[in-house]
Design an enzyme around this catalytic site. Structure first.
Site, PDB file in Angstrom:
ATOM      1  N   GLU A   1      -6.640   4.667   8.195  1.00 11.60           N
ATOM      2  CA  GLU A   1      -6.428   6.085   7.875  1.00 11.60           C
ATOM      3  C   GLU A   1      -7.668   6.690   7.232  1.00 11.60           C
ATOM      4  O   GLU A   1      -7.955   7.876   7.404  1.00 11.60           O
ATOM      5  CB  GLU A   1      -5.176   6.230   6.985  1.00 11.60           C
ATOM      6  CG  GLU A   1      -3.911   6.002   7.801  1.00 11.60           C
ATOM      7  CD  GLU A   1      -2.719   5.486   7.028  1.00 11.60           C
ATOM      8  OE1 GLU A   1      -2.721   5.520   5.786  1.00 11.60           O
ATOM      9  OE2 GLU A   1      -1.760   5.023   7.692  1.00 11.60           O
TER      10      GLU A   1
ATOM     11  N   ASN B   1       0.864  -1.183   0.000  1.00 10.53           N
ATOM     12  CA  ASN B   1       0.000   0.000   0.000  1.00 10.53           C
ATOM     13  C   ASN B   1       0.898   1.230   0.000  1.00 10.53           C
ATOM     14  O   ASN B   1       1.526   1.543   1.015  1.00 10.53           O
ATOM     15  CB  ASN B   1      -0.882  -0.035   1.263  1.00 10.53           C
ATOM     16  CG  ASN B   1      -1.674   1.247   1.462  1.00 10.53           C
ATOM     17  OD1 ASN B   1      -1.794   2.060   0.546  1.00 10.53           O
ATOM     18  ND2 ASN B   1      -2.224   1.426   2.655  1.00 10.53           N
TER      19      ASN B   1
ATOM     20  N   LYS C   1       0.004   4.254  -0.249  1.00 10.29           N
ATOM     21  CA  LYS C   1      -0.672   5.417   0.349  1.00 10.29           C
ATOM     22  C   LYS C   1      -0.505   6.651  -0.564  1.00 10.29           C
ATOM     23  O   LYS C   1      -0.463   6.502  -1.776  1.00 10.29           O
ATOM     24  CB  LYS C   1      -0.144   5.678   1.760  1.00 10.29           C
ATOM     25  CG  LYS C   1      -0.116   4.426   2.627  1.00 10.29           C
ATOM     26  CD  LYS C   1       0.140   4.742   4.058  1.00 10.29           C
ATOM     27  CE  LYS C   1       0.342   3.446   4.830  1.00 10.29           C
ATOM     28  NZ  LYS C   1       0.200   3.606   6.251  1.00 10.29           N
TER      29      LYS C   1
ATOM     30  N   HIS D   1      -9.345   1.089   5.351  1.00 12.42           N
ATOM     31  CA  HIS D   1      -8.048   1.309   6.020  1.00 12.42           C
ATOM     32  C   HIS D   1      -8.265   2.261   7.190  1.00 12.42           C
ATOM     33  O   HIS D   1      -9.076   3.190   7.107  1.00 12.42           O
ATOM     34  CB  HIS D   1      -7.049   1.893   5.012  1.00 12.42           C
ATOM     35  CG  HIS D   1      -5.641   1.874   5.522  1.00 12.42           C
ATOM     36  ND1 HIS D   1      -5.192   2.766   6.458  1.00 12.42           N
ATOM     37  CD2 HIS D   1      -4.600   1.053   5.247  1.00 12.42           C
ATOM     38  CE1 HIS D   1      -3.915   2.503   6.734  1.00 12.42           C
ATOM     39  NE2 HIS D   1      -3.528   1.465   6.006  1.00 12.42           N
TER      40      HIS D   1
ATOM     41  N   GLU E   1      -5.033  -5.043  10.829  1.00 10.75           N
ATOM     42  CA  GLU E   1      -4.007  -4.012  10.978  1.00 10.75           C
ATOM     43  C   GLU E   1      -4.235  -3.235  12.274  1.00 10.75           C
ATOM     44  O   GLU E   1      -5.024  -2.271  12.291  1.00 10.75           O
ATOM     45  CB  GLU E   1      -4.078  -3.035   9.802  1.00 10.75           C
ATOM     46  CG  GLU E   1      -3.837  -3.656   8.457  1.00 10.75           C
ATOM     47  CD  GLU E   1      -3.297  -2.639   7.470  1.00 10.75           C
ATOM     48  OE1 GLU E   1      -2.202  -2.867   6.950  1.00 10.75           O
ATOM     49  OE2 GLU E   1      -3.937  -1.600   7.256  1.00 10.75           O
TER      50      GLU E   1
ATOM     51  N   SER F   1       3.768  -2.306  10.311  1.00 10.33           N
ATOM     52  CA  SER F   1       5.220  -2.339  10.507  1.00 10.33           C
ATOM     53  C   SER F   1       5.859  -3.668  10.127  1.00 10.33           C
ATOM     54  O   SER F   1       6.805  -4.120  10.791  1.00 10.33           O
ATOM     55  CB  SER F   1       5.573  -1.959  11.956  1.00 10.33           C
ATOM     56  OG  SER F   1       5.207  -0.615  12.217  1.00 10.33           O
TER      57      SER F   1
ATOM     58  N   GLY G   1       2.903   2.111  10.775  1.00 12.76           N
ATOM     59  CA  GLY G   1       3.879   3.188  10.620  1.00 12.76           C
ATOM     60  C   GLY G   1       4.622   3.557  11.886  1.00 12.76           C
ATOM     61  O   GLY G   1       5.280   4.600  11.935  1.00 12.76           O
TER      62      GLY G   1
HETATM   63  C1  PEP Z   1      -0.568   0.138   6.153  1.00  9.94           C
HETATM   64  O1  PEP Z   1      -0.700   1.341   6.043  1.00  9.94           O
HETATM   65  O2  PEP Z   1      -1.435  -0.617   5.687  1.00  9.94           O
HETATM   66  C2  PEP Z   1       0.613  -0.363   6.830  1.00  9.94           C
HETATM   67  C3  PEP Z   1       0.598  -1.589   7.252  1.00  9.94           C
HETATM   68  O3  PEP Z   1       1.654   0.515   6.988  1.00  9.94           O
HETATM   69  P1  PEP Z   1       3.139   0.176   7.561  1.00  9.94           P
HETATM   70  O4  PEP Z   1       3.565  -1.140   6.942  1.00  9.94           O
HETATM   71  O5  PEP Z   1       3.968   1.316   7.135  1.00  9.94           O
HETATM   72  O6  PEP Z   1       2.996   0.050   9.042  1.00  9.94           O
END
Ligand code: PEP
Length: 245
Positions: free
Chosen positions: A91, A9, A11, A89, A159, A205, A165
């Protein structure tokens, strides 16, 4: 037997020059033994879809068309070459106030045009510390997933919000507990065939140095990767770890 999936992803990252990372990834993985999906920003979708990997989008509108300035329909994504779309998601849930009802409508719109809906869910740190994780996930599962789910048109991504992040990752036991719970709920709602066929990804992460141990957890069928999917040098070892898991 579920085919493993490494999904990236990007983003709101990536100009045209970023497509070079896809070329580098394709050179490193000319014939991956797992599914590889990249979800670039919508501006790069059509160009990325010319490459060798499956391409997905990061959101869609629940309606087919109409007066929704700035929004993109599932059909438009499909028309641009997408095969999947991320919905729900955290976000989007946070930045745009998207609740499970709208996430379910988006997933249904995606599935209606032949896209795989990657439905995301996860708890906040406050919710985990209050030991509400399974209640939150149960509610998001029930509310965000349409009734017509199949093993082909649905992927679930667990998630934890506090892991996205941040460099923080739940323990393997914590990941396993949630993935087993999601699997059991999918089987209960959709029956063993669909429930055992839907892929459940972990996201939050995932990096080259922790991917192998995360992929060793039962019911983890791959990863949804944010930051580490931007560079081929980071995403490639994650794909390799999934291939050997
Ligand atoms: C995500 O935004 O779906 C995600 C898992 O981000 P990151 O791997 O950067 O934690």
């Amino acid at each position: 037997m579920r085919r493993k999936l490494a999904a990236g992803n990007w983003k709101m990252n990536g100009l045209k020059s970023q497509l070079a990372e896809l070329e580098a990834l394709a050179k490193a993985h000319p014939a991956p033994s797992v599914d590889v999906l990249l979800c670039p920003p919508v501006t790069l979708l059509a160009a990325a879809a010319q490459g060798p990997f499956c391409i997905g989008a990061q959101d869609c509108h629940p309606n087919d068309a109409g007066a929704h300035t700035g929004d993109i329909s599932a059909q438009m994504l499909r028309d641009s070459g997408a095969e999947a779309v991320i919905v729900g998601h955290s976000e989007r849930r946070e930045d745009h106030g998207e609740h499970s009802d709208i996430v379910r409508a988006k997933a249904r719109a995606a599935q209606a045009v032949g896209l795989t809906a990657i439905v995301c869910m996860g708890e906040s740190l406050v919710q985990r510390e209050a030991q509400n994780t399974l209640d939150i996930i149960g509610g998001q599962l029930a509310g965000s997933i349409p009734d017509n789910a199949t093993a082909e048109n649905l992927v679930v991504a667990y998630e934890p919000i506090w892991a996205i992040g941040t460099g923080l990752v739940p323990s393997l036991a914590q990941i396993g507990e949630v993935h087993d719970f999601i699997r059991a709920r999918l089987e209960r709602r959709f029956g063993a065939g669909v429930g055992r066929g839907v892929r459940v990804l972990y996201g939050g992460s995932v990096k080259p140095d922790n991917a192998s141990e995360i992929f060793s957890v039962p019911n983890v069928d791959g990863a949804l990767v944010g930051g580490a999917s931007l560079k081929a040098a980071d995403f490639s070892p994650i794909i390799s770890a999934l291939e050997t898991s």
